[in-house]
Design an enzyme around this catalytic site. Structure first.
Site, PDB file in Angstrom:
ATOM      1  CE  LYS A 111      -4.092  -2.067   2.146  1.00 41.60           C
ATOM      2  NZ  LYS A 111      -4.844  -2.188   3.394  1.00 41.60           N
ATOM      3  CE  LYS A 191      -6.259  -8.896  -0.864  1.00 42.98           C
ATOM      4  NZ  LYS A 191      -6.339  -8.556   0.496  1.00 42.98           N
ATOM      5  CE  LYS A 194     -13.159  -4.556   1.264  1.00 44.47           C
ATOM      6  NZ  LYS A 194     -13.713  -4.733   2.610  1.00 44.47           N
TER       7      LYS A 194
END
Ligand code: TYM
Length: 334
Positions: A111, A191, A194
């Site tokens: 991130k 994976k 969202k």
């Protein structure tokens, strides 16, 4: 009886990765354990988000969880920012957590690459997660595989705090990884997530499910209808294992290997089975959408129950750390 804590970010729809990897497990555990399920809005703000939609997304996540079978009569469902002790304990834990441990977290590494300048909140994300669980002295944390490293870190935080201030005060929580530990995204690039837009929402209507599955990635060897494939490397086959009956799963494997079906036929059966599996949840969601004030009330009652435990834990933390109590500290004051 061990105590369960788990959380989910209100950063988008509740998708089948969340459901199979975690939420399904929560619904099962609430019958046998004392469960705390938290919508972690303070975690969601560590990355870029839309201020104007966070309230709606938080409520929608609550509705999704209730539709999925979280029962407020059996477990405590609440919003993280409604219980101030989460951030309080997180601060305390920053004083026993080495920065090096936080910097080596894979989610932080991933991130932080996407942030222009890396913010302290992102680095401290797992510290807040440790506080979430340890505030309730929970010892079982049902999560998908991507959270295992964070659970290991919270064990270390508990050990460090206990060693410095009070042996045995916090338990060392265990991750409980379900059978579906990592659901792949429909784009075949990692994976289901969202933020990657490669999901199927658990409340999607049948035609939306079909629209999402139709273009989904399959075994690249199956270029033409007549090319045989290898089901074991196809995500559609993996999903069939969660949504189709054993004879159908077997048929899918055979018809893939022998090119008896084209991918589109395999996908049609899958889409229908997914739509059917979530039909009762879509129905419950419609009922809840008609009574949004009921959802707000459930969250308020959940926060009330959570606060009772959280305050007690924090009182112990402050006492063991030698902080001066406020003589007239009344719960209602805070
Ligand atoms: P979050 O919001 O990303 O995901 C919620 C849960 O869903 C699981 N999950 C998956 N499982 C299998 N396959 C997938 N593709 C998939 N995608 C998501 C996640 O593993 C998770 O269990 N940091 C956490 C939230 C959190 C938390 C906590 C969890 C905050 N505090 C305390 C447990 C305990 C997160 O971002 O989850």
């Amino acid at each position: 009886m061990s105590r369960v804590f788990s959380g989910i970010q209100p950063s988008g729809e509740l998708h089948i990765g969340n459901y199979l990897g975690a939420v399904k497990n929560w619904v099962e555990l609430q019958d046998s354990h004392e469960c705390f399920i938290c919508i972690v809005d303070y975690h969601a703000i560590t990355q870029a988000y839309e201020v104007g939609t966070l309230q709606r997304r938080t409520l929608e996540m609550a509705m999704g969880l209730l539709a999925a079978g979280i029962d407020p009569g059996k477990c405590v469902l609440f919003v993280q920012s409604h219980v101030v002790e989460h951030t309080e304990l997180a601060w305390v834990f920053t004083t026993v957590t080495p920065i090096g441990e936080l910097e080596r977290m894979t989610q932080f590494k991933d991130k932080s690459r996407r942030q222009e300048s890396v913010l302290a909140g992102l680095l401290n994300y797992p510290v807040l997660q440790a506080a979430d669980v340890l505030l309730y002295k929970a010892d079982l944390v049902p999560v998908g595989e991507d959270q295992v490293q964070h659970v290991e870190l919270m064990r270390e935080v508990a050990r460090k705090w206990n060693a410095k201030y009070h042996a045995g005060y916090f338990p060392e929580p265990q991750a409980d990884i379900g059978k579906a530990k990592r659901i792949q995204g429909l784009d075949g690039r990692g994976k289901m997530s969202k933020s990657l837009g490669n999901t199927i929402g658990i409340l999607d209507e049948p035609d939306q499910i079909w629209e999402r599955i139709r273009p989904a990635k399959t075994d690249p060897a199956r270029v033409r209808r007549t090319d045989p494939g290898t089901p074991e490397i196809c995500n559609m086959y993996a999903l069939h294992q969660h949504f189709s009956s054993p004879p159908v799963v077997q048929e899918v494997a055979e018809k893939c290997r022998t090119a008896g079906w084209g991918c589109i036929e395999c996908k049609r059966v899958l889409a229908d089975n997914i739509a059917e599996a979530f039909a009762p949840m879509r129905q419950r969601a419609k009922e809840l959408a008609e009574a949004p004030e009921r959802v707000g009330q459930i969250l308020a009652e959940g926060a009330e129950k959570a606060r009772v435990v959280a305050r007690e834990t924090m009182a112990g933390v402050r006492a063991h750390m030698g902080l001066l109590p406020v003589a007239l500290r009344e719960p209602a004051e805070r």
